[in-house]
Design an enzyme around this catalytic site. Structure first.
Site, PDB file in Angstrom:
ATOM      1  N   THR A   2      29.803 106.279  83.531  1.00 45.53           N
ATOM      2  CA  THR A   2      29.486 105.414  84.662  1.00 45.53           C
ATOM      3  C   THR A   2      29.172 103.997  84.219  1.00 45.53           C
ATOM      4  OG1 THR A   2      27.891 105.032  86.444  1.00 45.53           O
ATOM      5  CG2 THR A   2      27.077 106.198  84.519  1.00 45.53           C
TER       6      THR A   2
ATOM      7  N   TYR B 248      19.790 108.160  85.876  1.00 45.00           N
ATOM      8  CA  TYR B 248      21.213 108.518  85.974  1.00 45.00           C
ATOM      9  C   TYR B 248      22.014 107.799  84.892  1.00 45.00           C
ATOM     10  CZ  TYR B 248      26.039 108.208  87.630  1.00 45.00           C
ATOM     11  OH  TYR B 248      27.407 108.227  87.700  1.00 45.00           O
TER      12      TYR B 248
END
Length: 331
Positions: free
Chosen positions: A117, A142
């Protein structure tokens, strides 16, 4: 030889499975179906309901199906949720990935494509678009959990006969142009998903988090990439690794950003429907602007995106929402 797709019943994973089947590959999907859907998996693929944390079962699957490569999507993906449940994210995204990587190496799987990501960059400093050499300073558990997995992959590749491609996604949106799968999880937080749900009457309003950012209209800027182009990059990465390419990290985005307001305007225009927009405060973990420099993917992986158009992305997402309404497949 067969490709194992972890999380292959989810949003991006199900698109990947269809792309592999379209390319003539044999596919085994491993998914615990916590957020994915059995119906989203291409019928030509073999779906095994299992958790990647169960390394003994994963090892048995790899051996039984002669798995040659793994494409790893299984994981948790919400920045706000990771802030409230950091340990859950480190467990699911980092610890479970460690087990999968270790099992892959122990069973002789040499090629590994990882769903990473752009959140690993945090709030990018300096010039944008962001290159892969930018500082990685994630601002959420995250992003940190994904960066930890990238580090494990790099160290494992240095120590073993094992190569990987870590693809850093920017904002994935849209749906399969053939209407076979799309973003289907109720409560998903992707901007275009939420906006198209509002346009279709599934939500009574949409909230904009922060209107005082230093951007052209005060809202955050994001690089939105069509999910079909994203999975094409995974296919290119798999081809690259199979040909003996060295391990690499590559951004996946178009190099052009849209503000939240611009996206909402596009959804209203293309759908022909209005919906309520509520202006709220900033969220923890959100960053001002995130736009990809995808030169490495385009040159090294020879990736050629074909759906680089915000209107096409929004139109495909709206078509999928219409299909969900008709079939009542969303849960």
């Amino acid at each position: 030889m067969t490709v194992l797709v972890s999380g292959g019943a989810g949003y991006i994973g199900s698109h990947m499975v269809w792309a592999l089947i379209d390319a003539g590959e044999q596919v085994v999907v491993v998914d615990r179906l916590s957020t994915g859907f059995e119906w989203a998996v291409a019928p030509e693929a073999k779906l095994i309901r299992a958790d990647i944390a169960d390394t003994q079962t994963i090892a048995e699957i790899i051996k039984a199906h002669d798995i040659e490569a793994i494409v790893h999507f299984a994981g948790s993906i919400s920045v706000p949720e990771s802030i409230t449940d950091p340990l859950g994210y480190y467990q699911n995204n980092t610890v479970n990935s460690l087990g999968l990587i270790r099992t892959a190496i122990a069973t002789g799987v040499r090629n590994f494509v990882f769903s990473s990501t752009a959140a690993v960059y945090g709030d990018p400093e300096g010039d944008q678009p962001v290159t892969e050499t930018a500082l990685t300073l994630p601002q959420s558990p995250y992003g940190a959990s994904k960066l930890m997995t990238e580090t494990m992959l790099a160290d494992a590749a240095a120590a073993h006969d094992f190569r990987y491609a870590a693809l850093r996604y920017f904002n994935v949106s849209g749906a399969d142009p053939k209407g076979r799968t799309g973003q289907s999880t109720r409560g998903a937080a992707n901007l275009i998903k939420v906006a198209t749900e509002a346009a279709m009457g599934k939500r009574d309003r949409i909230e904009v988090f922060g209107t005082d950012y230093p951007t052209r209209d005060g809202t955050c800027v994001r690089d939105f990439i069509h999910v079909t182009d994203l999975v094409a990059a995974h296919l290119d990465a798999l081809t690259y690794l199979r040909a003996g390419g060295e391990s690499l990290i590559a951004n996946c985005g178009y190099g052009r950003g849209y503000t939240v307001r611009e996206v909402l305007d596009a959804v209203r225009r293309i759908s022909g429907r209005d919906f309520e927009i509520c202006l709220g405060g900033r969220r923890d973990g959100d960053i001002v602007s995130s736009v990809a420099d995808s030169t490495r993917a385009r040159t090294v992986l020879e990736w050629s995106p074909r759906h680089d158009d915000i209107d096409e992305i929004v139109a495909s997402a709206l078509a999928w929402e219409s299909a969900l309404l008709r079939s009542n497949q969303q849960t």
